[in-house]
Design a protein around this motif. Structure first.
Motif, PDB file in Angstrom:
ATOM      1  N   PHE A   1      -3.146   9.304  -9.533  1.00 41.41           N
ATOM      2  CA  PHE A   1      -4.148   8.942 -10.530  1.00 41.41           C
ATOM      3  C   PHE A   1      -4.360  10.155 -11.422  1.00 41.41           C
ATOM      4  CE2 PHE A   1      -4.999   5.764  -7.324  1.00 41.41           C
ATOM      5  CZ  PHE A   1      -5.235   4.638  -8.094  1.00 41.41           C
TER       6      PHE A   1
ATOM      7  N   THR B   1      -2.875   9.904  -3.962  1.00 41.83           N
ATOM      8  CA  THR B   1      -3.541   9.157  -2.905  1.00 41.83           C
ATOM      9  C   THR B   1      -2.738   7.893  -2.639  1.00 41.83           C
ATOM     10  OG1 THR B   1      -5.659   8.246  -2.163  1.00 41.83           O
ATOM     11  CG2 THR B   1      -5.063   7.896  -4.469  1.00 41.83           C
ATOM     12  N   ARG B   2      -3.210   7.071  -1.732  1.00 38.92           N
ATOM     13  CA  ARG B   2      -2.542   5.802  -1.446  1.00 38.92           C
ATOM     14  C   ARG B   2      -3.366   4.678  -2.038  1.00 38.92           C
ATOM     15  NH1 ARG B   2       1.498   5.667   2.063  1.00 38.92           N
ATOM     16  NH2 ARG B   2       0.933   3.622   2.851  1.00 38.92           N
ATOM     17  N   SER B   3      -2.691   3.693  -2.623  1.00 37.88           N
ATOM     18  CA  SER B   3      -3.383   2.598  -3.282  1.00 37.88           C
ATOM     19  C   SER B   3      -2.452   1.400  -3.399  1.00 37.88           C
ATOM     20  CB  SER B   3      -3.827   3.046  -4.673  1.00 37.88           C
ATOM     21  OG  SER B   3      -4.414   1.974  -5.371  1.00 37.88           O
ATOM     22  N   THR B   4      -3.037   0.268  -3.766  1.00 37.41           N
ATOM     23  CA  THR B   4      -2.234  -0.919  -4.058  1.00 37.41           C
ATOM     24  C   THR B   4      -1.965  -1.034  -5.548  1.00 37.41           C
ATOM     25  OG1 THR B   4      -4.219  -2.281  -4.228  1.00 37.41           O
ATOM     26  CG2 THR B   4      -3.141  -2.175  -2.065  1.00 37.41           C
ATOM     27  N   ALA B   5      -2.500  -0.111  -6.354  1.00 35.98           N
ATOM     28  CA  ALA B   5      -2.283  -0.137  -7.801  1.00 35.98           C
ATOM     29  C   ALA B   5      -0.812   0.137  -8.115  1.00 35.98           C
ATOM     30  CB  ALA B   5      -3.155   0.909  -8.482  1.00 35.98           C
ATOM     31  N   THR B   6      -0.335  -0.495  -9.177  1.00 35.60           N
ATOM     32  CA  THR B   6       1.052  -0.296  -9.586  1.00 35.60           C
ATOM     33  C   THR B   6       1.103   0.129 -11.039  1.00 35.60           C
ATOM     34  OG1 THR B   6       1.264  -2.604 -10.221  1.00 35.60           O
ATOM     35  CG2 THR B   6       1.922  -2.027  -7.982  1.00 35.60           C
TER      36      THR B   6
ATOM     37  N   TYR C   1       0.860  -1.173   0.000  1.00 39.40           N
ATOM     38  CA  TYR C   1       0.000   0.000   0.000  1.00 39.40           C
ATOM     39  C   TYR C   1       0.900   1.227   0.000  1.00 39.40           C
ATOM     40  CZ  TYR C   1      -3.969   2.870   1.549  1.00 39.40           C
ATOM     41  OH  TYR C   1      -4.975   3.805   1.643  1.00 39.40           O
ATOM     42  N   HIS C   2       0.910   1.983  -1.099  1.00 41.43           N
ATOM     43  CA  HIS C   2       1.881   3.055  -1.264  1.00 41.43           C
ATOM     44  C   HIS C   2       1.244   4.263  -1.967  1.00 41.43           C
ATOM     45  CE1 HIS C   2       1.876   0.374  -4.745  1.00 41.43           C
ATOM     46  NE2 HIS C   2       2.042   1.480  -5.458  1.00 41.43           N
TER      47      HIS C   2
ATOM     48  N   VAL D   1       0.282   6.790  -4.826  1.00 42.05           N
ATOM     49  CA  VAL D   1       0.124   6.656  -6.274  1.00 42.05           C
ATOM     50  C   VAL D   1      -0.587   7.905  -6.782  1.00 42.05           C
ATOM     51  CG1 VAL D   1      -0.953   5.302  -8.120  1.00 42.05           C
ATOM     52  CG2 VAL D   1      -0.042   4.142  -6.135  1.00 42.05           C
TER      53      VAL D   1
ATOM     54  N   SER E   1     -12.835  10.579 -13.926  1.00 48.26           N
ATOM     55  CA  SER E   1     -12.705  10.870 -12.500  1.00 48.26           C
ATOM     56  C   SER E   1     -13.806  11.853 -12.118  1.00 48.26           C
ATOM     57  CB  SER E   1     -11.327  11.474 -12.200  1.00 48.26           C
ATOM     58  OG  SER E   1     -11.242  12.790 -12.735  1.00 48.26           O
TER      59      SER E   1
END
Length: 84
Positions: free
Chosen positions: A14, A25-30, A9-10, A12, A51
């Motif tokens: 968008f 924001t913070r997300s698990t997306a890479t 969780y870092h 990212v 968005s």
């Protein structure tokens, strides 16, 4: 909390290409792409189709249903209630 069980969780960024809008924001997306943010740090960037800046509901450009026009069109097509 168990170790090595949860995804990373870092921070990212968008980015909405249609509106030219980006948010951190913070997300698990890479992502393989990166962007330098306003704070001077480099973050992975994920491009999104839509968005809150470009979505019709949030921008106030949502399509409304013209119910009066639909009723008038029905009455023109089938008459105004013919009595038998």
């Amino acid at each position: 909390m168990q170790q090595d069980k949860h995804p990373d969780y870092h921070p990212v960024v968008f980015r909405d290409r249609a509106a030219g809008y980006a948010f951190l924001t913070r997300s698990t997306a890479t992502s393989d792409q990166t962007i330098e943010w306003d704070d001077g740090e480099t973050y992975p960037v994920v491009d999104v189709e839509i968005s809150s800046e470009s979505h019709p509901f949030y921008t106030g450009k949502a399509r409304t249903v013209d119910t009066e026009g639909r009723i008038a069109r029905f009455e023109r097509r089938y008459g105004e209630g013919t009595a038998t």
